[in-house]
Design a protein around this motif. Sequence first.
Motif, short mmCIF file in Angstrom:
data_model
loop_
_atom_site.label_atom_id
_atom_site.label_comp_id
_atom_site.label_asym_id
_atom_site.label_seq_id
_atom_site.Cartn_x
_atom_site.Cartn_y
_atom_site.Cartn_z
N ARG A 187 -115.09 32.19 46.69
CA ARG A 187 -114.49 33.52 46.86
C ARG A 187 -113.35 33.73 45.87
O ARG A 187 -112.50 32.86 45.70
N SER A 188 -113.36 34.89 45.23
CA SER A 188 -112.19 35.36 44.50
C SER A 188 -111.49 36.35 45.42
O SER A 188 -111.99 37.45 45.69
N VAL A 189 -110.35 35.96 45.96
CA VAL A 189 -109.76 36.69 47.09
C VAL A 189 -109.32 38.11 46.73
O VAL A 189 -109.18 38.95 47.62
N LYS A 190 -109.10 38.39 45.43
CA LYS A 190 -108.67 39.73 45.04
C LYS A 190 -109.82 40.61 44.56
O LYS A 190 -109.61 41.76 44.19
N PHE A 215 -110.20 31.22 45.51
CA PHE A 215 -109.35 31.27 44.33
C PHE A 215 -108.67 32.63 44.26
O PHE A 215 -109.22 33.63 44.74
N ASP A 216 -107.50 32.68 43.63
CA ASP A 216 -106.83 33.96 43.44
C ASP A 216 -107.05 34.51 42.04
O ASP A 216 -106.47 35.53 41.68
N ALA A 224 -115.62 27.45 38.62
CA ALA A 224 -116.05 26.58 39.73
C ALA A 224 -117.56 26.68 39.94
O ALA A 224 -118.22 25.67 40.22
N ALA A 225 -118.10 27.88 39.79
CA ALA A 225 -119.56 28.04 39.92
C ALA A 225 -120.29 27.30 38.81
O ALA A 225 -121.32 26.66 39.04
N GLY A 230 -120.50 25.59 44.15
CA GLY A 230 -120.97 26.53 45.15
C GLY A 230 -121.54 27.77 44.49
O GLY A 230 -121.82 27.79 43.28
N VAL A 231 -121.68 28.83 45.29
CA VAL A 231 -122.23 30.10 44.82
C VAL A 231 -121.09 31.13 44.80
O VAL A 231 -120.40 31.30 45.81
N ALA A 232 -120.92 31.80 43.68
CA ALA A 232 -119.86 32.80 43.54
C ALA A 232 -120.47 34.19 43.53
O ALA A 232 -121.63 34.38 43.12
#
Length: 301
Positions: A187-190, A215-216, A224-225, A230-232
């Motif tokens: 997850r990209s939190v923003k 991540f922010d 990371a993907a 994981g899956v982004a």
Amino acid sequence: MTPFRAISVFHQVATLNSVSAAAEQLNVTPSAVTQQIRALEEQIGTALVVRVGRRIRLTEAGERFFELIADQVETIISATQLMQGSKTATRLTIRTTPTVSTKWLLPRLPQFLEANPDIDLRLDGTNEPTDFNRDHVDLDIRHGTGRWAGLHVEPLAVERFMPVCSPKLADPFSLEPADLLTFRMIRSVKAQIQWEQWFTHFDLRDTALKHHLLFDRSHMAVDAAVLGMGVALESNLMMGQELRDRRLVVPVRGAPEMLISTQWLVCPHTHMRRSRVRKFIDWVKGEAALWQSESEAASLS
């Protein structure tokens, strides 16, 4: 006759939105700048600049006067520097998010610099929006919804959000949407598009997800993907090179079209009168249009 010195000082103040910054640029004291502005106002017969607390802003007459003189003053300054044989570069400061600057803008910048050798570019990578009354920034490429009152705002491009992962984790188009429930969700939190919205399209509940990696910054989620963590769910604007190099693939069949603009060209309306700003906007819009057409062609292939 109105002295050009006073006009050029006013031009510098209006360009930088600051008396102190103009004084530093001109290598004089702030009081000397103020005196030149007052002399010009007396000559013209109207106020051009007013103080608001510790800041300054142009009056309506000041904005109109700046609009009338900006291009001519810049031309005269450039011509004078050329005749002196020491043309000084013009500083252009762009503020943009770390992800856009590293993943999209930076690889394209050599073309802009080659086409505009007279411009010294400063790229300020941050997620913090600019306070144009305080910060010496010409233009933002700003992440958000595009709703910023009182500013010139236009979208950079329409982005496509899609699930991606390393080909080591899954083959392209090999999974059903429900299969992702067994993977770690990056997850990209923003980000403006989140996994909840994506799973809702398939009537699947995100609450079934047990593993998350947050991540922010979007560029960290993309990296990371690529590493197979994981899956982004990310924008193709942020990971175009990774998709072209096949370091990332779309693992799901029938992924929904999630189209949205999240990056915006933002500046005060007065900055649009700056030739360096107009040059950059024209260039970056051309690059975005080229990227858009190439992305659409790739999605159909």
